[in-house]
Design a protein around this motif. Structure first.
Motif, PDB file in Angstrom:
ATOM      1  N   PRO A   1       0.879  -1.100  -0.107  1.00  0.00           N
ATOM      2  CA  PRO A   1       0.119   0.036   0.074  1.00  0.00           C
ATOM      3  C   PRO A   1       0.880   1.106   0.016  1.00  0.00           C
ATOM      4  N   VAL A   2       0.298   2.308  -0.710  1.00  0.00           N
ATOM      5  CA  VAL A   2       0.952   3.693  -0.647  1.00  0.00           C
ATOM      6  C   VAL A   2       0.219   4.496   0.210  1.00  0.00           C
ATOM      7  N   THR A   3      -1.181   4.573  -0.077  1.00  0.00           N
ATOM      8  CA  THR A   3      -2.053   5.293   0.748  1.00  0.00           C
ATOM      9  C   THR A   3      -3.179   4.380   0.917  1.00  0.00           C
ATOM     10  N   GLN A   4      -3.851   4.476   1.873  1.00  0.00           N
ATOM     11  CA  GLN A   4      -5.302   3.627   1.931  1.00  0.00           C
ATOM     12  C   GLN A   4      -5.888   4.039   3.485  1.00  0.00           C
ATOM     13  N   LYS A   5      -7.230   3.826   3.333  1.00  0.00           N
ATOM     14  CA  LYS A   5      -8.053   4.299   4.447  1.00  0.00           C
ATOM     15  C   LYS A   5      -7.305   3.173   5.796  1.00  0.00           C
ATOM     16  N   ALA A   6      -7.669   3.917   7.162  1.00  0.00           N
ATOM     17  CA  ALA A   6      -7.240   3.095   8.151  1.00  0.00           C
ATOM     18  C   ALA A   6      -8.139   1.923   8.250  1.00  0.00           C
ATOM     19  N   GLU A   7      -9.268   1.951   7.932  1.00  0.00           N
ATOM     20  CA  GLU A   7     -10.182   0.627   8.095  1.00  0.00           C
ATOM     21  C   GLU A   7      -9.981  -0.507   7.173  1.00  0.00           C
ATOM     22  N   VAL A   8      -9.184  -0.098   6.093  1.00  0.00           N
ATOM     23  CA  VAL A   8      -8.612  -1.050   4.917  1.00  0.00           C
ATOM     24  C   VAL A   8      -7.522  -1.660   5.340  1.00  0.00           C
ATOM     25  N   GLY A   9      -6.599  -0.921   6.035  1.00  0.00           N
ATOM     26  CA  GLY A   9      -5.573  -1.511   6.471  1.00  0.00           C
ATOM     27  C   GLY A   9      -5.561  -2.342   7.728  1.00  0.00           C
ATOM     28  N   SER A  10      -6.734  -2.082   8.651  1.00  0.00           N
ATOM     29  CA  SER A  10      -6.814  -2.875   9.695  1.00  0.00           C
ATOM     30  C   SER A  10      -7.547  -4.200   9.366  1.00  0.00           C
ATOM     31  N   VAL A  11      -8.136  -4.398   8.119  1.00  0.00           N
ATOM     32  CA  VAL A  11      -8.319  -5.520   7.645  1.00  0.00           C
ATOM     33  C   VAL A  11      -7.470  -6.415   6.877  1.00  0.00           C
ATOM     34  N   LEU A  12      -6.607  -5.777   5.987  1.00  0.00           N
ATOM     35  CA  LEU A  12      -5.658  -6.424   5.164  1.00  0.00           C
ATOM     36  C   LEU A  12      -4.431  -6.785   6.068  1.00  0.00           C
ATOM     37  N   GLY A  13      -4.293  -6.001   7.111  1.00  0.00           N
ATOM     38  CA  GLY A  13      -2.904  -6.216   7.804  1.00  0.00           C
ATOM     39  C   GLY A  13      -1.787  -6.272   7.247  1.00  0.00           C
ATOM     40  N   ASP A  14      -0.922  -7.344   7.507  1.00  0.00           N
ATOM     41  CA  ASP A  14       0.406  -7.523   6.958  1.00  0.00           C
ATOM     42  C   ASP A  14       0.294  -8.472   5.590  1.00  0.00           C
ATOM     43  N   GLU A  15      -1.060  -8.696   5.022  1.00  0.00           N
ATOM     44  CA  GLU A  15      -1.108  -9.569   3.880  1.00  0.00           C
ATOM     45  C   GLU A  15      -0.245  -8.736   2.945  1.00  0.00           C
ATOM     46  N   ARG A  16       0.715  -9.630   2.059  1.00  0.00           N
ATOM     47  CA  ARG A  16       1.204  -8.984   0.650  1.00  0.00           C
ATOM     48  C   ARG A  16       1.211  -9.767  -0.262  1.00  0.00           C
ATOM     49  N   ASN A  17       0.261 -10.849  -0.385  1.00  0.00           N
ATOM     50  CA  ASN A  17      -0.137 -11.563  -1.411  1.00  0.00           C
ATOM     51  C   ASN A  17      -1.236 -10.776  -2.186  1.00  0.00           C
ATOM     52  N   TYR A  18      -1.071 -10.479  -3.466  1.00  0.00           N
ATOM     53  CA  TYR A  18      -2.032  -9.358  -4.147  1.00  0.00           C
ATOM     54  C   TYR A  18      -3.494 -10.300  -4.176  1.00  0.00           C
ATOM     55  N   THR A  19      -3.396 -11.382  -4.690  1.00  0.00           N
ATOM     56  CA  THR A  19      -4.647 -12.101  -5.125  1.00  0.00           C
ATOM     57  C   THR A  19      -5.680 -12.444  -3.810  1.00  0.00           C
ATOM     58  N   GLN A  20      -4.906 -12.671  -2.556  1.00  0.00           N
ATOM     59  CA  GLN A  20      -5.506 -13.034  -1.379  1.00  0.00           C
ATOM     60  C   GLN A  20      -6.089 -11.651  -0.786  1.00  0.00           C
ATOM     61  N   ALA A  21      -5.217 -10.589  -1.257  1.00  0.00           N
ATOM     62  CA  ALA A  21      -5.637  -9.233  -0.376  1.00  0.00           C
ATOM     63  C   ALA A  21      -6.883  -8.682  -1.221  1.00  0.00           C
ATOM     64  N   ALA A  22      -6.879  -8.926  -2.467  1.00  0.00           N
ATOM     65  CA  ALA A  22      -8.096  -8.479  -3.455  1.00  0.00           C
ATOM     66  C   ALA A  22      -9.390  -9.354  -2.827  1.00  0.00           C
ATOM     67  N   ARG A  23      -9.220 -10.530  -2.710  1.00  0.00           N
ATOM     68  CA  ARG A  23     -10.563 -11.237  -1.990  1.00  0.00           C
ATOM     69  C   ARG A  23     -10.880 -10.631  -0.689  1.00  0.00           C
ATOM     70  N   MET A  24      -9.786 -10.461   0.265  1.00  0.00           N
ATOM     71  CA  MET A  24     -10.258 -10.033   1.465  1.00  0.00           C
ATOM     72  C   MET A  24     -10.778  -8.790   1.387  1.00  0.00           C
ATOM     73  N   TYR A  25     -10.509  -7.810   0.523  1.00  0.00           N
ATOM     74  CA  TYR A  25     -11.273  -6.493   0.378  1.00  0.00           C
ATOM     75  C   TYR A  25     -12.645  -6.691  -0.227  1.00  0.00           C
ATOM     76  N   ALA A  26     -12.700  -7.670  -1.091  1.00  0.00           N
ATOM     77  CA  ALA A  26     -14.088  -7.592  -1.921  1.00  0.00           C
ATOM     78  C   ALA A  26     -15.057  -8.070  -0.873  1.00  0.00           C
ATOM     79  N   GLU A  27     -14.725  -9.047  -0.081  1.00  0.00           N
ATOM     80  CA  GLU A  27     -15.468  -9.642   0.847  1.00  0.00           C
ATOM     81  C   GLU A  27     -15.861  -8.742   2.035  1.00  0.00           C
ATOM     82  N   LYS A  28     -15.034  -7.775   2.472  1.00  0.00           N
ATOM     83  CA  LYS A  28     -15.321  -6.778   3.537  1.00  0.00           C
ATOM     84  C   LYS A  28     -15.978  -5.543   2.890  1.00  0.00           C
ATOM     85  N   PHE A  29     -15.577  -5.009   1.728  1.00  0.00           N
ATOM     86  CA  PHE A  29     -15.846  -3.682   1.374  1.00  0.00           C
ATOM     87  C   PHE A  29     -16.697  -3.599  -0.019  1.00  0.00           C
TER      88      PHE A  29
END
Length: 324
Positions: free
Chosen positions: A252-280
């Motif tokens: 991440p370069v910039t992102q909302k705090a609530e998104v960062g709290s969900v994605l955490g330390d995840e660095r795999n793009y595919t997994q992060a995209a799924r996590m973001y979709a399910e939550k937001f």
């Protein structure tokens, strides 16, 4: 030498052994005045095939006329070490020839230098002369003005001698400099100080690294361009991510705090995209979002000619009915 004795000599060495040590061969050698002949071959010794040295010493006798003394010596370990050293030397020579174009050997005591061109067909293959004269000539005719001072520090004979005083066994220095001219040409030199007994031998290996430097500069420009694009996007959007498609990773370069709290330390793009979709992402848009943001699809769609792809989606609502 009987044919029965040949069974103790390795098959690949029997012909030469017979040529050297048959009765006829040794008679001829004695008549021709030979004093000694030696042949190293493999022999069956101590229940295994080992390297042996066979030496014939030719003697004269008033009573017998001429005779020979045959001596057999086990030289297996010594011969194997020599063969291994020879193979290593050949491998090293092949590596040097493949990586470097010139080799300069400097005698620090006499100041004589020998220059060898390692690539076939390049000028004269070898040249010898006063080392310092060649360095001053290079400074005057070849080396770019900006690199002249450091070039003298690296290569002048008096400086090589000063550095050699502190060498225990081995030292390597790497120096890069530019040639004069409108078209920049880079040369890299590896200066090797090697102790041989009480003497220090200096070998200088040179190679043209212009292509590598140009590639480095292009990579630097590309990196600066990416940083510039990312920074400009950061000011336009509430979230910006840097994605490495080859490794399927992102940061991440910039992102909302609530998104960062969900994605955490995840660095795999595919997994992060799924996590973001399910939550937001709104349930009705999730499938289309994941299809559009699919790792392989983006790799196929984006290029220098097509640097942009866009997709609109609705945000999911939280428990209070507000957008997540």
């Amino acid at each position: 030498m009987s044919s029965e004795g040949n069974q103790y000599i390795a098959p690949e060495d029997q012909k030469e052994f017979w040529n050297q040590y048959s009765l006829e061969a040794m008679r001829l050698a004695w008549k021709n005045g030979e004093k000694k002949r030696t042949f190293v071959c493999r022999g069956f010794l101590h229940g295994e095939w080992r390297y042996i040295s066979v030496s014939a010493y030719f003697k004269k006798s008033k009573i017998q006329g001429g005779y020979a003394i045959l001596a057999f010596q086990d030289v297996d370990e010594q011969t194997k070490r020599e063969k291994e050293r020879t193979q290593n030397d050949r491998r090293m020579a092949a590596i040097i020839k493949s990586r470097y174009s010139t080799l300069n050997t400097v005698d620090l005591e006499t100041g004589i230098g020998e220059r060898i061109w390692l690539r076939e067909g390049e000028r004269n293959s070898r040249r010898e002369g006063k080392y310092d004269e060649s360095i001053w000539r290079a400074l005057k005719l070849v080396v770019a003005d900006a690199d002249k001072e450091s070039f003298q520090q690296a290569f002048l004979l008096e400086n090589l001698r000063k550095k050699a005083k502190d060498i225990q066994d081995y030292k390597e220095e790497i120096y890069q400099y530019r040639h004069k001219g409108d078209a920049v040409r880079w040369i890299e030199a590896h200066i090797l100080y090697i102790r041989q007994g009480k003497k220090i031998v200096v070998n200088i290996l040179g190679r043209d690294i212009t292509a590598e430097k140009q590639a480095e500069e292009q990579a630097r420009r590309d990196s600066m361009e990416k940083i510039s694009i990312i920074n400009s996007l950061s000011s336009m959007f509430f979230a910006t991510y840097y994605i490495d498609f080859e490794n399927d990773s992102f940061r991440p370069v910039t992102q909302k705090a609530e998104v960062g709290s969900v994605l955490g330390d995840e660095r795999n793009y595919t997994q992060a995209a799924r996590m973001y979709a399910e939550k937001f992402i709104h349930p009705d848009d999730r499938e289309e979002y994941l299809e559009h943001m699919d790792h392989q699809r983006l790799m196929d769609a984006l290029s220098r000619e097509h640097p942009l792809t866009a997709f609109e989606y609705r945000m999911a609502l939280d428990a209070s009915g507000r957008k997540a």
